[in-house]
Design a protein around this motif. Structure first.
Motif, mmCIF file in Angstrom:
data_model
loop_
_atom_site.group_PDB
_atom_site.id
_atom_site.type_symbol
_atom_site.label_atom_id
_atom_site.label_comp_id
_atom_site.label_asym_id
_atom_site.label_seq_id
_atom_site.Cartn_x
_atom_site.Cartn_y
_atom_site.Cartn_z
ATOM 1 N N MET A 1 11.133 3.340 -2.229
ATOM 2 C CA MET A 1 9.674 3.188 -2.250
ATOM 3 C C MET A 1 9.319 1.723 -2.461
ATOM 4 O O MET A 1 9.800 1.092 -3.401
ATOM 5 C CB MET A 1 9.069 4.014 -3.394
ATOM 6 C CG MET A 1 7.544 3.916 -3.485
ATOM 7 S SD MET A 1 6.883 4.650 -5.001
ATOM 8 C CE MET A 1 7.294 6.365 -4.756
ATOM 9 N N ASN A 2 8.488 1.152 -1.567
ATOM 10 C CA ASN A 2 8.091 -0.235 -1.763
ATOM 11 C C ASN A 2 6.850 -0.319 -2.659
ATOM 12 O O ASN A 2 6.226 0.691 -2.985
ATOM 13 C CB ASN A 2 7.863 -0.951 -0.428
ATOM 14 C CG ASN A 2 6.725 -0.325 0.382
ATOM 15 O OD1 ASN A 2 5.706 0.111 -0.172
ATOM 16 N ND2 ASN A 2 6.896 -0.293 1.688
ATOM 17 N N MET A 3 6.505 -1.545 -3.028
ATOM 18 C CA MET A 3 5.433 -1.757 -3.989
ATOM 19 C C MET A 3 4.087 -1.289 -3.467
ATOM 20 O O MET A 3 3.286 -0.703 -4.208
ATOM 21 C CB MET A 3 5.363 -3.231 -4.383
ATOM 22 C CG MET A 3 4.356 -3.529 -5.486
ATOM 23 S SD MET A 3 4.438 -5.222 -6.068
ATOM 24 C CE MET A 3 3.787 -6.102 -4.659
ATOM 25 N N THR A 4 3.806 -1.523 -2.208
ATOM 26 C CA THR A 4 2.517 -1.126 -1.633
ATOM 27 C C THR A 4 2.315 0.375 -1.721
ATOM 28 O O THR A 4 1.238 0.857 -2.088
ATOM 29 C CB THR A 4 2.426 -1.579 -0.154
ATOM 30 O OG1 THR A 4 2.606 -2.991 -0.080
ATOM 31 C CG2 THR A 4 1.075 -1.197 0.428
ATOM 32 N N VAL A 5 3.353 1.132 -1.401
ATOM 33 C CA VAL A 5 3.283 2.593 -1.488
ATOM 34 C C VAL A 5 3.052 3.020 -2.928
ATOM 35 O O VAL A 5 2.255 3.928 -3.211
ATOM 36 C CB VAL A 5 4.570 3.236 -0.935
ATOM 37 C CG1 VAL A 5 4.559 4.747 -1.166
ATOM 38 C CG2 VAL A 5 4.724 2.937 0.552
ATOM 39 N N ALA A 6 3.738 2.357 -3.867
ATOM 40 C CA ALA A 6 3.592 2.693 -5.283
ATOM 41 C C ALA A 6 2.159 2.463 -5.759
ATOM 42 O O ALA A 6 1.603 3.280 -6.514
ATOM 43 C CB ALA A 6 4.557 1.860 -6.126
ATOM 44 N N ILE A 7 1.551 1.371 -5.306
ATOM 45 C CA ILE A 7 0.166 1.066 -5.690
ATOM 46 C C ILE A 7 -0.787 2.125 -5.137
ATOM 47 O O ILE A 7 -1.690 2.593 -5.841
ATOM 48 C CB ILE A 7 -0.239 -0.337 -5.192
ATOM 49 C CG1 ILE A 7 0.555 -1.411 -5.933
ATOM 50 C CG2 ILE A 7 -1.743 -0.564 -5.397
ATOM 51 C CD1 ILE A 7 0.371 -2.814 -5.375
ATOM 52 N N ILE A 8 -0.571 2.514 -3.890
ATOM 53 C CA ILE A 8 -1.424 3.533 -3.274
ATOM 54 C C ILE A 8 -1.284 4.865 -4.009
ATOM 55 O O ILE A 8 -2.287 5.531 -4.315
ATOM 56 C CB ILE A 8 -1.067 3.705 -1.783
ATOM 57 C CG1 ILE A 8 -1.422 2.429 -1.002
ATOM 58 C CG2 ILE A 8 -1.797 4.917 -1.189
ATOM 59 C CD1 ILE A 8 -0.945 2.434 0.432
ATOM 60 N N ILE A 9 -0.046 5.246 -4.306
ATOM 61 C CA ILE A 9 0.189 6.506 -5.020
ATOM 62 C C ILE A 9 -0.469 6.469 -6.394
ATOM 63 O O ILE A 9 -1.110 7.434 -6.827
ATOM 64 C CB ILE A 9 1.707 6.770 -5.166
ATOM 65 C CG1 ILE A 9 2.306 7.095 -3.798
ATOM 66 C CG2 ILE A 9 1.976 7.902 -6.147
ATOM 67 C CD1 ILE A 9 3.808 7.248 -3.801
ATOM 68 N N SER A 10 -0.321 5.344 -7.086
ATOM 69 C CA SER A 10 -0.920 5.190 -8.411
ATOM 70 C C SER A 10 -2.429 5.355 -8.348
ATOM 71 O O SER A 10 -3.038 6.041 -9.185
ATOM 72 C CB SER A 10 -0.564 3.816 -8.984
ATOM 73 O OG SER A 10 -1.132 3.622 -10.258
ATOM 74 N N SER A 11 -3.050 4.739 -7.354
ATOM 75 C CA SER A 11 -4.507 4.826 -7.197
ATOM 76 C C SER A 11 -4.955 6.247 -6.887
ATOM 77 O O SER A 11 -5.926 6.743 -7.460
ATOM 78 C CB SER A 11 -4.975 3.885 -6.076
ATOM 79 O OG SER A 11 -4.622 2.543 -6.345
ATOM 80 N N VAL A 12 -4.239 6.892 -5.988
ATOM 81 C CA VAL A 12 -4.610 8.246 -5.562
ATOM 82 C C VAL A 12 -4.469 9.245 -6.713
ATOM 83 O O VAL A 12 -5.352 10.083 -6.927
ATOM 84 C CB VAL A 12 -3.754 8.695 -4.362
ATOM 85 C CG1 VAL A 12 -3.978 10.173 -4.064
ATOM 86 C CG2 VAL A 12 -4.085 7.854 -3.134
ATOM 87 N N ILE A 13 -3.373 9.151 -7.457
ATOM 88 C CA ILE A 13 -3.171 10.067 -8.580
ATOM 89 C C ILE A 13 -4.263 9.881 -9.631
ATOM 90 O O ILE A 13 -4.859 10.851 -10.113
ATOM 91 C CB ILE A 13 -1.784 9.862 -9.224
ATOM 92 C CG1 ILE A 13 -0.681 10.308 -8.268
ATOM 93 C CG2 ILE A 13 -1.679 10.649 -10.542
ATOM 94 C CD1 ILE A 13 0.726 10.037 -8.785
ATOM 95 N N ALA A 14 -4.537 8.622 -9.999
ATOM 96 C CA ALA A 14 -5.560 8.348 -11.011
ATOM 97 C C ALA A 14 -6.929 8.837 -10.554
ATOM 98 O O ALA A 14 -7.688 9.427 -11.331
ATOM 99 C CB ALA A 14 -5.611 6.851 -11.324
ATOM 100 N N PHE A 221 4.892 -8.335 -8.297
ATOM 101 C CA PHE A 221 5.071 -7.714 -9.614
ATOM 102 C C PHE A 221 4.620 -6.257 -9.498
ATOM 103 O O PHE A 221 3.441 -5.944 -9.592
ATOM 104 C CB PHE A 221 4.246 -8.477 -10.656
ATOM 105 C CG PHE A 221 4.467 -8.042 -12.081
ATOM 106 C CD1 PHE A 221 5.296 -6.987 -12.420
ATOM 107 C CD2 PHE A 221 3.828 -8.719 -13.123
ATOM 108 C CE1 PHE A 221 5.485 -6.605 -13.734
ATOM 109 C CE2 PHE A 221 4.003 -8.342 -14.446
ATOM 110 C CZ PHE A 221 4.840 -7.283 -14.747
ATOM 111 N N ALA A 222 5.561 -5.361 -9.269
ATOM 112 C CA ALA A 222 5.250 -3.951 -9.018
ATOM 113 C C ALA A 222 4.576 -3.285 -10.208
ATOM 114 O O ALA A 222 3.652 -2.480 -10.037
ATOM 115 C CB ALA A 222 6.520 -3.197 -8.648
ATOM 116 N N GLY A 223 5.033 -3.593 -11.408
ATOM 117 C CA GLY A 223 4.449 -2.978 -12.598
ATOM 118 C C GLY A 223 2.973 -3.280 -12.731
ATOM 119 O O GLY A 223 2.157 -2.397 -13.034
ATOM 120 N N LEU A 224 2.609 -4.540 -12.481
ATOM 121 C CA LEU A 224 1.201 -4.949 -12.505
ATOM 122 C C LEU A 224 0.416 -4.191 -11.446
ATOM 123 O O LEU A 224 -0.699 -3.724 -11.695
ATOM 124 C CB LEU A 224 1.104 -6.458 -12.258
ATOM 125 C CG LEU A 224 -0.281 -7.028 -11.928
ATOM 126 C CD1 LEU A 224 -1.259 -6.796 -13.072
ATOM 127 C CD2 LEU A 224 -0.178 -8.528 -11.604
#
Length: 349
Positions: A1-14, A221-224
């Protein structure tokens, strides 16, 4: 999983969790009689909001925390690395920063919850006293700064100038503590002041979250990115219920949590001074309050604004709440664009 996908998933879940919780939490708050009390000093037309469920901030607090935990766990399980690829960063330093950031936001939200609970349930309109609230915020702020110091998260990036390591000598060490406490305490309370009309704090904070996401991509910075993505999704999900006319208010529970999150993200980007343009509306709200109070005392009763903070001034001038939210968010977005440009161009030098 790349960072962009992780950010999108994080946004959608929240977004999904926060928006869905509205169907549960708002009726529950109404059942508990956790309704907003409108003070006499506010605009007269706010009286119609009397009794609107307060402490709705729990919706995005839960949504953001769940999103961060799930997304980070999945990202790591797929071989991702939450840490920045900056060569001068040591292992686990960034992970400590991310955990401390979430705890700063939660701790700030707890102080806000106590304030709301005393106001609403115990029927004491002033809530926590100024000393009690300040003490709680200072304890949480100092704990966060201590964590930064112990984990050696003491390097700040200054656009076009390079980095500053505050561990160089005793003077810079003291400077780091003083400046950090002022920045974090000020940011938390500035965001709190912005929460005064339907949708304002959420919409302004959404623009700040987008800026942090952009900077996360620039800094790799994926965590950010996951934290900022969750923040964006959370406040947008809350806007489904908080947009004028609001079905619920976030209360100090939510606004102080958001303040803690924004302040922490300023440290995650290693450039907390950029909180000024990223939160330019927060700054304007705070300065309008300071100017109003100072001028009132100096002139024995005269005012600069019709009412402070400044969003109430525009209300008194006849602006609708939706217009204030739109204009203020646009102005904050411009400040965010400046901050992102400074990071991008500065790193490219």
């Amino acid at each position: 999983m790349n960072m962009t996908v992780a950010i999108i998933i994080s946004s959608v879940i929240a977004f999904g969790v926060t928006a869905a919780l509205g169907f549960v939490i708002i009726p529950w708050l109404r059942k508990l009689n956790f309704g907003q009390t409108i003070l006499e000093i506010g605009p007269s037309w706010h009286k119609s909001k009397q009794g609107t469920p307060n402490m709705g901030g729990w919706m995005f607090i839960i949504g953001i925390v769940i999103s961060v935990i799930i997304t980070a766990a999945v990202f790591l399980s797929k071989g991702g690395n939450l840490q920045t690829d900056f060569s001068d960063m040591v292992s686990n330093r960034e992970n400590t920063l991310l955990i401390a950031s979430v705890l700063l936001a939660i701790g700030s939200g707890i102080v806000g919850f106590l304030d709301d609970f005393i106001k609403i349930k115990l029927k004491r309109n002033k809530g926590l006293s100024a000393k009690q609230k300040t003490l709680g915020q200072i304890i949480i702020t100092v704990s966060f700064v201590a964590t930064l110091w112990i984990s050696h998260n003491t390097v700040w990036y200054v656009p076009f100038m390079g980095t500053i390591n505050f561990e160089q000598n005793p003077f810079t060490a003291v400077l780091f503590w003083i400046i950090s406490i002022i920045i974090i305490y000020g940011c938390i309370n500035s965001v709190n002041l912005t929460d005064g009309i339907d949708g304002l704090c959420s919409s302004v904070t959404a623009t700040a979250a987008i800026a942090f996401i952009a900077i996360a991509v620039i800094q790799k910075f994926a965590g950010l990115g996951i934290l900022a993505g969750a923040l964006l999704g959370g406040v947008c999900g809350f806007l489904c219920w908080n947009w004028n006319p609001a079905k619920t208010f976030m209360g100090d529970t939510g606004s102080l949590f958001l303040g803690g999150m924004v302040a922490a993200l300023g440290y995650c980007i290693k450039c907390p001074i950029l909180l000024l343009p990223i939160g330019i509306i927060y700054v304007c709200e705070t300065m309008s309050d300071i100017i109003q109070i100072g001028y009132f005392k100096l002139t024995h009763g005269k005012r600069v604004f019709k009412m402070a903070p400044i969003h109430h001034h525009f209300e008194m001038c006849g602006w609708k709440e939706k217009k204030i939210c739109a204009v203020f968010s646009l102005i904050n977005a411009l400040g965010c664009a400046v901050a992102v440009a400074l990071i991008y161009l500065g790193l490219d030098m």
